[in-house]
Design a protein around this motif. Structure first.
Motif, short mmCIF file in Angstrom:
data_model
loop_
_atom_site.label_atom_id
_atom_site.label_comp_id
_atom_site.label_asym_id
_atom_site.label_seq_id
_atom_site.Cartn_x
_atom_site.Cartn_y
_atom_site.Cartn_z
N SER A 1 70.75 -51.88 53.29
CA SER A 1 69.65 -52.20 52.93
C SER A 1 68.42 -53.11 51.67
O SER A 1 69.41 -54.34 51.49
N CYS A 2 67.16 -53.83 52.66
CA CYS A 2 66.85 -54.75 51.35
C CYS A 2 64.87 -54.63 52.07
O CYS A 2 64.53 -54.54 52.83
N TYR B 1 76.44 -60.87 52.50
CA TYR B 1 75.35 -60.21 53.49
C TYR B 1 74.34 -60.13 52.52
O TYR B 1 74.07 -59.66 51.53
N TYR B 2 73.36 -61.38 52.80
CA TYR B 2 72.31 -61.56 52.50
C TYR B 2 71.05 -61.36 53.29
O TYR B 2 70.62 -61.62 55.16
N CYS B 3 70.38 -61.09 52.90
CA CYS B 3 68.31 -60.62 53.70
C CYS B 3 68.01 -61.35 53.52
O CYS B 3 67.79 -62.78 52.25
N ASN B 4 67.01 -62.01 54.50
CA ASN B 4 66.12 -62.99 54.96
C ASN B 4 64.68 -62.38 55.33
O ASN B 4 64.76 -61.70 56.53
N LEU C 1 63.03 -60.83 47.74
CA LEU C 1 64.09 -59.72 47.85
C LEU C 1 65.37 -58.56 48.07
O LEU C 1 66.21 -59.93 46.92
N VAL C 2 65.72 -57.54 47.36
CA VAL C 2 67.27 -57.20 46.82
C VAL C 2 67.57 -56.14 47.93
O VAL C 2 67.09 -55.15 48.63
N GLU C 3 68.91 -56.55 47.50
CA GLU C 3 69.71 -55.83 49.04
C GLU C 3 70.28 -54.81 48.13
O GLU C 3 70.58 -55.24 47.44
#
Length: 115
Positions: free
Chosen positions: A21-22, A93-96, A4-6
């Motif tokens: 965006s992620c 902020y982390y994408c999951n 996953l790339v934010e």
């Protein structure tokens, strides 16, 4: 292996907007759910917003009415539109993503709200 790339983190002033965006890669299936968490200095990571593959939405009370989560299923991409930003929104902020009940995290993107 799913990655996953934010992107989209920045320094903004109070009241301004920002869109994160992620994008997920390495999965042959659609994510069961994707979403966003954040972690401020000295605090635990907390849920911000999630969206499932059926369109069910979940928001933290602190961001309801200001943030909007959306996803592009075909591309396994999730977005977070953040409006009326406040200094207390400052965090990484982390994408999951939930891919067949395997959970993956992005590396995080910094959002700083300051005048």
């Amino acid at each position: 292996q799913v990655q996953l790339v934010e992107s989209g983190g920045a320094l903004v002033q109070p009241g301004e907007s920002l869109k994160l965006s992620c994008a997920a890669s390495g999965s042959g299936s659609r994510a069961l759910s994707m979403g966003w968490y954040r972690q401020a200095p000295g605090k635990q990571r907390e849920l911000v917003a999630t969206v499932t593959n059926t369109g069910a939405l979940n928001y933290a009370e602190s961001v309801k009415g200001r943030f909007t989560v959306s996803r592009h299923d075909a591309e396994n991409t999730v977005y977070l539109q953040m409006d009326s930003l406040k200094p207390e929104d400052t965090a990484v902020y982390y994408c999951n993503g939930n891919f067949n009940w395997h959970f993956y995290w992005g590396q995080g993107t910094q959002v700083t709200v300051s005048s």
